[in-house]
Design an enzyme around this catalytic site. Structure first.
Site, PDB file in Angstrom:
ATOM      1  N   SER A 113       0.780  -1.126   0.025  1.00 38.55           N
ATOM      2  CA  SER A 113       0.124  -0.055  -0.166  1.00 38.55           C
ATOM      3  C   SER A 113       1.022   1.080  -0.092  1.00 38.55           C
ATOM      4  CB  SER A 113      -0.942  -0.085   1.207  1.00 38.55           C
ATOM      5  OG  SER A 113      -2.054   0.716   0.913  1.00 38.55           O
ATOM      6  N   ASP A 253      -9.544  -5.171  -4.900  1.00 35.47           N
ATOM      7  CA  ASP A 253      -8.533  -4.345  -4.199  1.00 35.47           C
ATOM      8  C   ASP A 253      -9.154  -3.079  -4.360  1.00 35.47           C
ATOM      9  OD1 ASP A 253      -6.348  -3.158  -2.875  1.00 35.47           O
ATOM     10  OD2 ASP A 253      -5.077  -4.850  -3.968  1.00 35.47           O
ATOM     11  N   HIS A 280      -7.400  -6.231  -0.535  1.00 35.07           N
ATOM     12  CA  HIS A 280      -6.215  -5.242  -0.363  1.00 35.07           C
ATOM     13  C   HIS A 280      -4.931  -6.170   0.442  1.00 35.07           C
ATOM     14  CE1 HIS A 280      -4.047  -1.490  -0.345  1.00 35.07           C
ATOM     15  NE2 HIS A 280      -4.115  -1.364   0.680  1.00 35.07           N
TER      16      HIS A 280
END
Length: 306
Positions: A113, A253, A280
């Site tokens: 991320s 995601d 995610h």
């Protein structure tokens, strides 16, 4: 990757200027293979939700986790403002970690991320010791991210986005009503497991307990980015990445294909793997396949790194 603990070989804190960075190492840093250094998301999260990557130590790859400054076991600085919490600060912390652990001449980076953006920025200056890069569930640009968040929000079940918009307009993003509406997004695009895994909940609660960094740089939620990163992008530096790069994302995601695509288009040597049953957090949502993909990738580096 079964749900089990991976005791560290060593853990502690390292000086970073006047502050301390918490770290843990699973496996033997002197075993011959470059360690995998895990850069967590947020900004303002902790290493906990990525802890199961320590399983790679059993495959012969030492794994280094750390908590970025401001969270977890590292120094908390709740009185610092936006001028302190910068991308440059966290790049300097990563450099400091590599140097003080004595691994700056031979390592692989895994960034998840926000951590993927940070790791890509680090890799773009072509550090001599970097052997490989994994960019997991990361957008290449916050403006792209915000555009895609609008699409995902509008697709939430009836009335949820209206509730979010109403509360965001009044600034009432800390109460129970916002949390419950926010959770509708999270269970669809952040973690689709029910219940949420313990390690993910640990990081989630760490942000809740000290949201200084997250609120300053990101904002009150994954999809309402009003912090200092709202205009930040790494697109302009991706062509400078000179190591084999593995790109990971989930079919559901929050980091949608549009936000991930610049990594695939601009990094010269890359492979993009999509996890069909994940959002995610593929390392938690599809752990066996994740381990296989990572082991294959790390093995492909072995000829030039061992």
């Amino acid at each position: 990757m079964p749900d089990r603990s991976f005791p560290p070989n060593i853990k502690g804190t390292l000086p970073f200027g006047e502050h301390r960075t918490w770290y843990r190492v699973t496996g033997d840093l002197g075993a011959g293979r470059p360690p995998l250094v895990v850069v967590h998301g947020g900004p303002g999260s902790t290493h906990d939700y990525l802890l199961n990557l320590a399983a790679l130590a059993e495959e012969g790859w030492p794994v280094v986790h750390y908590d970025q400054l401001g969270n977890g076991g590292s120094s908390h600085l709740t009185d610092r403002g936006a001028d302190f919490w910068t991308v440059e600060l966290f790049l300097a912390e990563l450099d400091n970690l590599l140097t003080r652990l004595g691994i700056a001449d031979d390592y692989v980076l895994f960034g998840q991320s926000w951590g993927g953006m940070l790791a890509a920025k680090h890799a773009s200056v072509q550090p001599k010791g970097l052997r490989g890069l994994v960019v997991a569930n990361s957008p290449a640009s916050y403006p792209l991210w915000l555009r895609e968040m609008k699409v995902l929000r509008e697709d939430l079940p009836g009335g949820v986005n209206d509730t979010l918009l109403r509360l965001e307009a009044t600034g009432d993003t800390q109460g129970h009503e916002y949390f419950e509406a926010m959770r509708q997004f999270y269970t669809k695009h952040v973690c689709r497991l029910d219940p949420w895994p313990r390690d993910f909940m640990a990081s989630f609660m760490e942000i809740y307990n000290d949201p200084t960094v997250y609120y300053t740089m990101n904002g009150p939620s994954e999809f309402h980015v009003i912090g200092t990163l709202r205009d930040w992008s790494v697109e302009d530096c991706l062509s400078g990445i000179a190591v084999p790069t593995l790109i990971l994302s989930g079919r559901h995601d929050e980091a949608t294909p549009a936000t991930v695509r610049p990594f695939a288009e601009l990094i010269p040597d890359n492979r993009w793997v999509v996890f069909e049953s994940s959002s995610h957090l593929p390392h938690l949502e599809e752990p066996e396949r994740f381990l296989a993909v990572m082991t294959e990738y790390l093995g492909s580096l072995a000829g030039s790194t061992v």
